[in-house]
Scaffold this active site. Sequence first.
Site, short mmCIF file in Angstrom:
data_model
loop_
_atom_site.label_atom_id
_atom_site.label_comp_id
_atom_site.label_asym_id
_atom_site.label_seq_id
_atom_site.Cartn_x
_atom_site.Cartn_y
_atom_site.Cartn_z
N GLU A 51 -11.04 -2.96 4.62
CA GLU A 51 -11.92 -3.08 5.78
C GLU A 51 -11.59 -1.92 6.72
O GLU A 51 -10.42 -1.68 7.02
CB GLU A 51 -11.71 -4.41 6.50
CG GLU A 51 -12.65 -4.58 7.69
CD GLU A 51 -12.48 -5.89 8.42
OE1 GLU A 51 -13.19 -6.10 9.44
OE2 GLU A 51 -11.63 -6.71 8.01
N ARG A 286 1.90 -9.63 -2.59
CA ARG A 286 1.83 -8.49 -1.67
C ARG A 286 3.23 -7.89 -1.48
O ARG A 286 4.24 -8.52 -1.80
CB ARG A 286 1.25 -8.92 -0.32
CG ARG A 286 2.12 -9.89 0.44
CD ARG A 286 1.46 -10.32 1.74
NE ARG A 286 1.28 -9.19 2.63
CZ ARG A 286 0.57 -9.24 3.75
NH1 ARG A 286 -0.05 -10.36 4.10
NH2 ARG A 286 0.47 -8.18 4.52
N LYS A 296 -1.57 -5.63 10.75
CA LYS A 296 -2.41 -4.69 11.51
C LYS A 296 -2.34 -4.99 13.01
O LYS A 296 -2.31 -4.07 13.83
CB LYS A 296 -3.86 -4.76 11.03
CG LYS A 296 -4.12 -4.07 9.71
CD LYS A 296 -5.61 -4.10 9.39
CE LYS A 296 -5.91 -3.38 8.08
NZ LYS A 296 -7.36 -3.43 7.76
#
Length: 585
Positions: A51, A286, A296
Amino acid sequence: MSTDIKKGNGQAAATAPATSNFLRAIVEADLQAGTYERPGLPSVITRFPPEPNGYLHIGHAKSICLNFGLARDYAGRCHLRFDDTNPAKEDQEYVDTIIDSVKWLGFSWEQDGTEHLHYASDYFDQLYSMAEYLINSGHAYVDSQSAEDMAANRGDFSRPGVDSPFRTRSPAESLDLLRRMKAGQFKDGEHILRAKIDMASPNMNLRDPAIYRIRHAHHHRTGDTWCIYPMYDFTHPLSDALEHITHSVCTLEFQDHRPFYDWIIARCLEGGFFQQPVPRQYEFARLNLTYAITSKRKLLQLVEEGIVDGWDDPRMPTIVGMRRRGYTPEAIQLFCERIGVTKSDGWIDMSTLEGCLREDLDPKAPRATAVLRPLKLIIDNFPEQLRDACTAPIHPHHPERGLRQFTISRELWIEQDDFMQEPGKGYFRLYPPIGDKPGNKVRLRYGYVVECTGCDRDADGNVIAVRCNYFPDSKSGTEGSANYKVKGNIHWVSSHDALEAEVRLYDRLFSDPQPDAGGRDFKLALNPSAKEVVTAYLEPGLAAAMPDDRYQFERHGYFVADRVDSVAGKPVFNRVVTLKDSWGK
């Protein structure tokens, strides 16, 4: 993993290097079974779907290397696709930096002259058509509950959800509302389109998930054309299917989303929007890296509060920060290969990443001399006007790379810790005469043997210069040098032609291996020694260093000419990594 990065052009071998990667077994089984044999298409098509709402970090690098690496190793292709369905948080700046970062890591989305660069916004018309189809086929409805009522009626893990009072709306009424939503007749949050699945499902993601919401926001690509935008869980699987993705690889937090991924593709497959075979989703663990954060939101907080000097601060785990720090694409690829791909979460120690960096830089980086904490050394018996030529290998293991040249003079710069007035046991560097014992002898690396005779102090008693005498027949590389046996060997630069430079000594940003574990305030774990700026003296040849040039400063570690602040003839250097892992020792 080879450092020769192929571009997924069908020339890569259809066999992969051995590594702990369960996905390779899945891909190889599909290849053997011919699962994705389709005319004109590779049998392996993956995608990296960020994104564009922030800068990529080391966790994304793992996904990039995995998706592009699978495509490369199995003669397939990998798409770069931007999930740009939330215009309020997305920006062209992030698109540009993501494209640059993926290219810098060594990967391409081009195959046979065609660029497979896509955006979810490319499919807005098709996605909207699928939404109308879902309504007409009884698989979706427009819900007019408030956000609070929707949340309350969704239930939780201990109780089922409650059907919306609008769940029984007729397809005609829902279709009319959706079209009016699209026309901009309602405010944000007034209505929402939901899939009609099962409000009693134990999987919360199947309790009539939202698939379209109203959002009056300017989109960085489509402008003000749309005021309704599809949700990620709706967009992602359908974009995969539209692009003929074979293996949709994502992290473990999307494991519970997979049933909806399969459900929405199956419904649209029934509607004739796709043909078999359709994509399958697979999840992997992850990257959890010690002494770093990859949220983020928290990275943005570091930037906005001025704790770091921007997204490309060399202490940041962002790709742009690591690039500025001096990391190489090959080191990051090696790291991602070495840690493997598993289905179980775990922590990877920062020392593994740093070890891969040293392993990559050691054979590449030319050597150089730098004095980071300078102290003047005066050779009293050295002719004052003499500039004696010295040489050293550019790389000790690659003599074919030649020699670097510099001169030795009467006054030099040495490291402060290479002199001690009262030496401890096992200290073999410079110290003055003690009683009847003469001062210690050391070799000036690539130069002469010197004997310490004393030191000069300022009014406060601080040592400001060390004094010594040299032995003219002791020069390195001459026959006489063999006559001198000394235990100490120190580096130096001549004060008459040394390059004065700013050097930034970077270290880990956090002093705690898990700075935000358990909901702790990660800022309390900031390492106060993560950045130190010193004025150093370097051998004169480093004046020619260009931005991104990397060197090993002998005894100190690996350094890079800063890609932002270095100018011609006046480089600024960042410490990339120390020579050895001494963290916490």
